[in-house]
Design an enzyme around this catalytic site. Sequence first.
Site, short mmCIF file in Angstrom:
data_model
loop_
_atom_site.label_atom_id
_atom_site.label_comp_id
_atom_site.label_asym_id
_atom_site.label_seq_id
_atom_site.Cartn_x
_atom_site.Cartn_y
_atom_site.Cartn_z
N GLY A 33 -65.62 19.31 8.59
CA GLY A 33 -65.18 20.49 7.83
C GLY A 33 -63.71 20.37 7.45
N HIS A 34 -62.87 20.03 8.42
CA HIS A 34 -61.44 19.84 8.13
C HIS A 34 -61.25 18.73 7.09
CE1 HIS A 34 -61.22 21.31 12.45
NE2 HIS A 34 -60.42 22.16 11.86
N GLN A 150 -61.48 35.30 8.23
CA GLN A 150 -60.11 34.78 8.24
C GLN A 150 -59.63 34.51 6.82
OE1 GLN A 150 -58.51 31.73 11.10
NE2 GLN A 150 -59.02 30.35 9.43
N SER A 182 -67.73 22.88 13.86
CA SER A 182 -66.69 23.69 14.49
C SER A 182 -66.12 22.88 15.64
CB SER A 182 -67.30 24.99 15.01
OG SER A 182 -66.43 25.59 15.96
P1 AMP Z 1 -59.44 25.57 12.57
O1 AMP Z 1 -58.81 24.29 12.98
O2 AMP Z 1 -60.68 25.92 13.30
O3 AMP Z 1 -58.45 26.71 12.45
O4 AMP Z 1 -59.91 25.33 11.06
C1 AMP Z 1 -58.99 24.92 10.09
C2 AMP Z 1 -59.59 25.14 8.73
O5 AMP Z 1 -60.81 24.40 8.62
C3 AMP Z 1 -59.93 26.61 8.47
O6 AMP Z 1 -59.57 26.93 7.13
C4 AMP Z 1 -61.41 26.62 8.68
O7 AMP Z 1 -62.06 27.65 7.97
C5 AMP Z 1 -61.82 25.26 8.16
N1 AMP Z 1 -63.14 24.88 8.69
C6 AMP Z 1 -63.54 24.92 9.99
N2 AMP Z 1 -64.83 24.54 10.08
C7 AMP Z 1 -65.25 24.28 8.82
C8 AMP Z 1 -66.52 23.86 8.27
N3 AMP Z 1 -67.59 23.63 9.02
N4 AMP Z 1 -66.58 23.69 6.92
C9 AMP Z 1 -65.49 23.93 6.14
N5 AMP Z 1 -64.30 24.32 6.61
C10 AMP Z 1 -64.17 24.50 7.93
#
Ligand code: AMP
Length: 278
Positions: A33-34, A150, A182
């Site tokens: 995702g990142h 968020q 995630s």
């Molecule tokens: P985090 O490190 O969990 O704060 O996530 C950083 C960014 O990655 C945030 O904008 C999240 O929404 C995005 N993100 C996390 N999981 C996914 C995913 N499965 N698909 C797309 N973006 C994601």
Amino acid sequence: MRVVSAIPDLRRARAAEGRPIELVPTLGALHAGHVSLLERGRAAGGVLWMTLFLNPLQFGANEDLATYPRPLERDLELAEKAGVELVFTPTVDDLYPPAFASYVEPTGAATRWEGESRPGHFRGVATVVAILFRLCQPRRAYLGEKDYQQLQVIRQLVRDLYLDVEIVPCPTIREPDGLAYSSRNAYLAGPARRSATVLYRALQAARRDYQAGERRGDRLVARMTETVAAEPGATLDYAAVVDPASLEPLHEVEGAARLLIAAHVAGVHLIDNMAVSE
Ligand code: AMP
């Protein structure tokens, strides 16, 4: 790729950078995702920066800050491979020095759902995002729809405080069985990992009902609730059909709407969401 930790160094790098900055803020523990956000930023034509900061302010006292995965070396490798030119990874003490005393308190879209499940969470998110945007001064910031509330809270923040950054929403990336990537999926093993797919199954079931003509919010919520109830490994936190901007619950779906869901699986708080529209 430069890795910058000290705030004065980041400010110098920012002042010296002539190209517009495409920013991907993260907590680290990078996954597909990142990487999709990084690829989107990379393709945009400016210079790609990433922040890697496990922000204690957005974790509640009983949450998983202490156990959150921190594979720094691997994160830096993935970032470099994705074309990141600068990673800003400040220390907690640098970002929140002892005299730190100013917080951003979002209401509106921050009030319900995760805002209720995790008191103080969005205050922590909005505060750190305001600081990171101020320090990095990006042209655009890439945020995942995975964390849909968020995303809306940050859009609200940018609008209300006239922050000079364009928010680019990016689609949720999923594992082949539908589970959204995630960093918290690392906590799931065996049966719990299988149970975790119930969030996606519940969203799909409600979307199918919508596609078959169901427009009553409570019926769509009931479909999600029943789907989670049938999965012994999962406990529902909330399921909702909401206005995509305000996140207020919809009695009747008339235009675009968002399905939101959160559940606990083996003690892990998981969230997911999906669009429904004409
Ligand atoms: P985090 O490190 O969990 O704060 O996530 C950083 C960014 O990655 C945030 O904008 C999240 O929404 C995005 N993100 C996390 N999981 C996914 C995913 N499965 N698909 C797309 N973006 C994601």
